[in-house]
Scaffold this active site. Structure first.
Site, mmCIF file in Angstrom:
data_model
loop_
_atom_site.group_PDB
_atom_site.id
_atom_site.type_symbol
_atom_site.label_atom_id
_atom_site.label_comp_id
_atom_site.label_asym_id
_atom_site.label_seq_id
_atom_site.Cartn_x
_atom_site.Cartn_y
_atom_site.Cartn_z
ATOM 1 N N PRO A 1 -7.425 -24.444 -44.905
ATOM 2 C CG PRO A 1 -6.188 -26.285 -44.200
ATOM 3 C CD PRO A 1 -7.048 -25.167 -43.691
ATOM 4 C CG ASN A 2 -6.029 -27.661 -49.543
ATOM 5 O OD1 ASN A 2 -5.134 -27.213 -50.256
ATOM 6 N ND2 ASN A 2 -5.797 -28.560 -48.601
ATOM 7 N NE ARG B 1 -9.198 -30.292 -51.720
ATOM 8 C CZ ARG B 1 -9.628 -30.365 -50.473
ATOM 9 N NH1 ARG B 1 -10.356 -29.390 -49.967
ATOM 10 N NH2 ARG B 1 -9.327 -31.393 -49.720
ATOM 11 C CE1 TYR C 1 -14.506 -31.190 -49.090
ATOM 12 C CE2 TYR C 1 -13.131 -31.727 -50.961
ATOM 13 C CZ TYR C 1 -13.402 -31.824 -49.617
ATOM 14 O OH TYR C 1 -12.580 -32.550 -48.785
ATOM 15 C CG ASN D 1 -14.921 -25.595 -43.942
ATOM 16 O OD1 ASN D 1 -14.116 -26.429 -43.539
ATOM 17 N ND2 ASN D 1 -15.631 -25.763 -45.036
ATOM 18 C CB ALA E 1 -6.957 -30.853 -43.615
ATOM 19 C CD GLU F 1 -16.557 -29.079 -36.435
ATOM 20 O OE1 GLU F 1 -15.655 -29.774 -36.894
ATOM 21 O OE2 GLU F 1 -17.207 -29.388 -35.410
ATOM 22 C CG HIS G 1 -17.164 -30.068 -41.633
ATOM 23 N ND1 HIS G 1 -15.806 -29.880 -41.750
ATOM 24 C CD2 HIS G 1 -17.417 -30.180 -40.309
ATOM 25 C CE1 HIS G 1 -15.266 -29.896 -40.553
ATOM 26 N NE2 HIS G 1 -16.226 -30.069 -39.655
ATOM 27 N NE ARG H 1 -14.944 -36.729 -47.726
ATOM 28 C CZ ARG H 1 -14.140 -35.692 -47.930
ATOM 29 N NH1 ARG H 1 -14.406 -34.520 -47.388
ATOM 30 N NH2 ARG H 1 -13.065 -35.816 -48.678
#
Length: 145
Positions: free
Chosen positions: A12-13, A20, A25, A77, A80, A101, A103, A110
């Site tokens: 998502p996103n 964004r 990012y 990725n 969330a 995985e 990111h 964070r």
């Protein structure tokens, strides 16, 4: 001999990359990352297919598809969903395809809720914090599996 297939799945996103929160990012779009992966995949003898969905079930379906298509690896990725999805954890555990995985940012630098990954216990490995290069590093690892 056919080329190895690596599926790149984005949650998502991530369709909003480049606009964004670029301070976190980066300015690369998902299309930019996909093009760089395709180019690097060609050099490595790997076919790269990139997909994005804001829907958890689509990501689960694509993980299952990786198994049925005989993929060499999946680069995931989960966005969330990394911090919330038992369904993705179970889907990864249900297949014999290694999942890496990825990111863009370093989740451990964070907010506290981002420090826990439901993906990591089932992943072959995790690459985080290198921006768009995180994907390229994951592809290098996937090509060696």
């Amino acid at each position: 001999m056919s080329q190895k297939l690596v599926l790149v799945l984005n949650g998502p996103n991530l369709n909003l990359l480049g606009q964004r929160e670029p301070g976190i990012y980066g300015s690369a779009t998902l299309d930019d990352i996909g093009a760089a992966l395709t180019e690097r995949g060609e050099a490595l003898g790997v076919t790269v297919e990139s997909r994005q969905s804001n829907h958890e079930g689509a990501l689960v379906d694509w993980l299952h598809e990786a198994q049925s298509r005989g993929a060499q690896a999946v680069i995931l990725n989960a966005g969330a969903y990394t911090h919330t999805s038992v369904a993705l954890l179970d889907a990864i555990r249900a297949i014999d395809v290694p999942v890496i995985e990825v990111h863009l940012s370093n989740p451990h630098a964070r907010e506290a809720f981002r420090h826990t990954s439901w993906i990591a216990p089932a992943a072959k490995g995790t690459i985080a914090g290198f921006g768009a290069d995180s994907y390229l590093l994951a592809l290098e690892a996937a090509a060696r599996l």
